[in-house]
Motif scaffolding. Structure first.
Motif, PDB file in Angstrom:
ATOM      1  N   VAL A  21      60.319  13.128  30.612  1.00 28.71           N
ATOM      2  CA  VAL A  21      61.593  11.714  30.925  1.00 28.71           C
ATOM      3  C   VAL A  21      61.408  10.117  30.283  1.00 28.71           C
ATOM      4  CG1 VAL A  21      62.906  10.331  32.499  1.00 28.71           C
ATOM      5  CG2 VAL A  21      62.014  12.148  33.335  1.00 28.71           C
ATOM      6  N   PRO A  61      59.826  19.728  38.250  1.00 25.87           N
ATOM      7  CA  PRO A  61      59.674  20.645  36.613  1.00 25.87           C
ATOM      8  C   PRO A  61      61.272  21.128  37.315  1.00 25.87           C
ATOM      9  CG  PRO A  61      57.679  20.891  37.710  1.00 25.87           C
ATOM     10  CD  PRO A  61      58.443  20.360  38.753  1.00 25.87           C
ATOM     11  N   ARG A  89      63.404  15.378  38.186  1.00 28.68           N
ATOM     12  CA  ARG A  89      62.012  15.164  37.246  1.00 28.68           C
ATOM     13  C   ARG A  89      61.942  13.649  37.026  1.00 28.68           C
ATOM     14  NH1 ARG A  89      62.282  17.154  30.246  1.00 28.68           N
ATOM     15  NH2 ARG A  89      62.766  19.377  31.263  1.00 28.68           N
ATOM     16  N   ARG A 117      65.074  21.792  34.086  1.00 31.61           N
ATOM     17  CA  ARG A 117      65.758  22.336  32.813  1.00 31.61           C
ATOM     18  C   ARG A 117      66.902  22.588  33.354  1.00 31.61           C
ATOM     19  NH1 ARG A 117      62.167  27.736  32.180  1.00 31.61           N
ATOM     20  NH2 ARG A 117      63.431  29.512  33.776  1.00 31.61           N
ATOM     21  N   PHE A 163      58.197  20.037  31.058  1.00 31.20           N
ATOM     22  CA  PHE A 163      59.190  20.060  32.214  1.00 31.20           C
ATOM     23  C   PHE A 163      59.613  18.685  32.696  1.00 31.20           C
ATOM     24  CE2 PHE A 163      58.564  24.250  31.408  1.00 31.20           C
ATOM     25  CZ  PHE A 163      59.917  25.285  30.532  1.00 31.20           C
ATOM     26  N   LEU A 164      58.222  18.055  32.218  1.00 30.64           N
ATOM     27  CA  LEU A 164      58.299  16.555  33.756  1.00 30.64           C
ATOM     28  C   LEU A 164      58.792  15.983  33.119  1.00 30.64           C
ATOM     29  CD1 LEU A 164      55.892  17.608  36.127  1.00 30.64           C
ATOM     30  CD2 LEU A 164      58.237  17.387  36.179  1.00 30.64           C
TER      31      LEU A 164
END
Length: 778
Positions: free
Chosen positions: A416, A500, A495, A502, A413-414
């Protein structure tokens, strides 16, 4: 019936089939203003093609260019008469106008989900498509004499709405296209059966034979169509619609994947019907959004859902759902929702649910993903279920969210991607400069999108300039988009700040009816970011400007948190103009007015508000398409000739004696034309066989095969009851090999790539019998 009349009738039948097929893409456009232009172009091309078929056979070479010229004149008269000679004949200015309209139509199609609004540009796109389908159908039906292959352009017209529109094709449109195709096959059977044949008997007998062939062709096609429609009804597994379901069956590693939810989002938002998707009742004073999908993977272009693994423990055996990820303690009120779906679950096997859901009362086999609490089925069960959900009304105290905290449910979720424009991270840091804690940073991002950044909500944003980075163009140039772009951009920037994040896709709460029910419509489809806070779990934010999504709402905890300082210089820095963001925070100039400075293009439909394109993508795709088109054009004559050769070989071995001999001799004639041996209709079959034997220096076996083919043709022409031997297919194969072997390599190559027989150019034997004909002779 003369040869010219037969070809003209077949040309008109082919155009009629394509004309009937125009009903297939009708769902892609709102209104019917596009149809007359397409019908006029098809009709004009058909009449020109039919008329040229009455000229000598050599005029067949003129049919495709004449039809193309006719189509050009007609579209000029309809769409660019002001710049045409006498409002009809194209000029450079009219061609420029047509090119501009085509480009505009392409942009409208790219910018809007179906059905697109009817316009002159859209009508021109459809007219050009109809002309292409009509030209291909004419070549296949008349030139190649393979009318069954006209189903290819008809299938293409069917495939487009099936691929891009969830509603598919209406029964009436499909039936009309199918009837047009069946009529074409019936006409072809009638034409084939009505050819001149002295042995066939009286005119009445020939008419009955033609009628029998036509009815047989139509009957076979109708039977095939009936089977295609009825077999899925008899075998439910074939009628499950699994191709169109969002959830596929578990793979070998027990994972479930989903097609792109953002496609359905765009379809709902662009729907003209605004139908009710679901309705519900609840005791919640402020109902939650109804979330369907969670997109946790960003690849630099799109946000997608990672495959969900099916573990036995994820099967819902009771009403209780897995624990809420990240939520610790708290006395949260439990609220109930009684939901009735108005849309078939064949379109989506994921259930819209308030987050976080704690209990679900629904019959059937359902799974819950423990990381996201998405609930889904792996096969269609009740197509329109009613179910009860109990969820938590989570109202976190902003004071508990000010600390940055630590921890995340998963490192994914982090993530990039490395290709994201560096300016985006600098912009995120600039917007949140001075914000105290994770909530303040999140609110600063949200408020920048909804106010300070000067963004504008529009379901038809300007087109993305060629080679531009979609994300950078949205953030720094156009600043025009809808919920997909806002949610995707905020999640990515969060992010980059270490939060975190989404993207969730589903529906807003909808609107409350007078009787207390809540109605959720297609226009309530929405996307929003969810950010993770330790102890509180996943919380939603609302970066979409309030003047866009009418039923969207900002949660209470995201309305009063401290955000970035209101210092003028700091407030201006988060809004860099196109030139300002070349370096990190170098200029402090005011951002330009975004509505005035918006680029005249629009974001690519599938960009998801995300990420860098590879600048050479469109050029590479165009080059590949051009290369494919050239390859098709080069190979098209060979493919048509191969189809005709195969059809004749089948008839030579399976048809009635007269028809078998005629098919075999027609192939001998075309072989001679292709290889430069020439042909004359004045020669008898036996005289032609003698000449070809000498010209090609055939060996004894091949000469005997040619003699048998000639005698079979003479028998079919003149014998009261023709009877031919069973060796026609074998004789034809042997002769074909011998003639090709005897020809020079250049002649063989020309025969393969540019077969003269497709044009049926008249040719006479040049010189005495036995002399090889010059290329000009055949």
């Amino acid at each position: 019936m003369t040869s010219g009349l037969r070809s003209a009738v077949l040309a008109l039948a082919s155009a009629g089939a394509v004309l009937c097929g125009l009903s297939l893409p009708a769902p892609l456009v709102s209104g019917g203003g596009w149809w007359p232009a397409s019908a006029a172009v098809l009709t004009g091309m058909a009449l020109v093609g039919a008329g040229l078929r009455f000229l000598p056979r050599g005029a067949a070479l003129l049919v495709p260019p004449a039809q193309l010229l006719t189509a050009l004149v007609l579209v000029t008269a309809v769409f660019a008469p002001q710049t045409a000679v006498a409002g009809l004949l194209p000029t450079p200015a009219s061609l420029d106008e047509l090119g501009r309209l085509l480009l505009e139509g392409r942009r409208e199609i790219d910018a809007n989900p179906p059905p697109v609004a009817d316009s002159a540009a859209i009508a021109l796109v459809f007219a050009v498509g109809a002309a292409a389908a009509g030209l291909v159908g004419d070549v296949l039906s008349v030139t190649a004499r393979t009318p069954a292959l006209t189903g290819v352009p008809l299938f293409a017209m069917l495939l487009i709405p099936l691929a891009v529109d969830d509603e598919g094709v209406g029964t009436g449109a499909f039936a009309l296209a199918a009837c047009g195709y069946l009529v074409l096959l019936a006409v072809d059977g009638w034409v084939r059966g009505s050819g001149w044949a002295p042995h066939a008997g009286a005119a009445a007998s020939r008419t009955l034979g033609a009628l029998r062939h036509g009815l047989l062709s139509a009957g076979v096609a109708a039977a095939a169509l009936a089977l295609a429609l009825l077999v899925p009804v008899a075998l439910p597994n074939l009628a499950s619609g699994s191709v169109y379901e969002m959830a596929g069956p578990p793979g070998p590693d027990r994972t479930v994947t989903t097609s792109h939810p953002l496609v359905s989002l765009r379809h709902d938002l662009g729907s003209r019907s605004d139908a009710v998707v679901l309705e519900y009742t609840t005791d919640a004073p402020s109902p939650a959004y109804l979330r369907t999908f969670v997109l946790d993977a960003f690849d630099g272009t799109d946000w997608t859902m990672s495959p969900v693994r099916l573990d036995d423990g994820d099967l819902l055996e009771g009403e209780a759902l897995p624990p809420v990820p990240g939520l610790i303690g708290g006395d949260h009120e439990r609220v109930g929702y009684d939901i009735t779906l108005m849309r078939d679950l064949q379109e989506s096997a994921f259930l819209p649910l308030p987050y976080p859901a704690r209990e679900l009362d629904l019959d059937g086999e359902w799974y819950a993903d423990p990381d996201s609490l998405m609930v889904f089925g792996t096969s269609v069960q009740d197509p329109a279920p009613e179910y009860r959900v109990v969820g938590l009304d989570v109202r976190p105290d902003p004071a508990r969210l000010t600390g940055s905290g630590a921890g995340a449910p998963d490192e994914r979720f982090l993530v990039v991607p490395s290709g994201v424009d560096d300016r985006v991270a600098r912009l995120a840091r600039s917007i949140t400069e001075g914000a105290d804690g994770r909530l303040a940073e999140a609110v600063a991002l949200q408020d920048w999108f909804t106010g300070e950044g000067g963004f504008r909500y529009d379901l038809s944003p300007p087109a993305l300039p060629e080679g531009a980075d979609p994300l950078a163009h949205f953030l720094f140039d156009s600043r025009v988009g809808y919920c997909e772009q806002f949610a995707a951009s905020m999640a990515l920037m969060a992010r980059q700040l270490g939060i975190p994040a989404r993207v969730a896709v589903g529906y807003t709460s909808g609107t409350r009816a007078a009787d207390g029910r809540w109605l959720v419509r297609e226009s309530d489809a929405h996307a929003w970011p969810e950010l993770y806070f330790p102890g509180q779990g996943w919380l939603r934010f609302e970066p979409t400007p309030g003047d866009g999504q009418g039923t969207a709402s900002v949660p209470e905890y995201a309305t009063g948190a401290p955000s970035a300082p209101s210092d003028p210089e700091s407030a201006e820095s988060p809004s860099p103009g196109p030139e300002e963001s070349e370096a990190a925070g170098e200029d402090e100039a005011d951002a330009p007015d975004r509505e005035d400075a918006a680029a005249p293009g629009r974001e690519a439909p599938d960009s998801g508000g995300a990420a860098p394109g590879d600048g050479g993508g469109p050029q590479a795709a165009a080059a590949l398409a051009a290369a494919a088109a050239v390859a098709v054009l080069v190979l098209l004559p060979a493919l048509l000739r191969a189809a005709r050769r195969r059809a004749r070989a089948v008839r030579a071995g399976a048809a009635a004696p007269a028809a078998a001999a005629e098919a075999a001799w027609a192939e001998v004639r075309d072989l001679c034309l292709d290889l430069g041996l020439g042909w004359s209709g004045a020669e008898s079959p036996r005289a032609a066989a003698l000449r070809v034997t000498a010209a090609a220096a055939l060996d004894e076996g091949s000469a005997e095969a040619l003699d048998r083919l000639a005698r079979a043709e003479e028998t079919a022409r003149y014998a009261p009851e023709p009877a031919v031997g069973p060796s026609l297919p074998a004789d034809l194969r042997a002769l074909s090999v011998a003639l090709r072997r005897s020809a020079p390599p250049a002649a063989r190559a020309r025969a393969a790539l540019l077969p003269r027989s497709l044009l049926r150019l008249p040719a006479r034997p040049a010189g005495p019998a036995g002399a090889r004909l010059s290329p000009e002779g055949g």
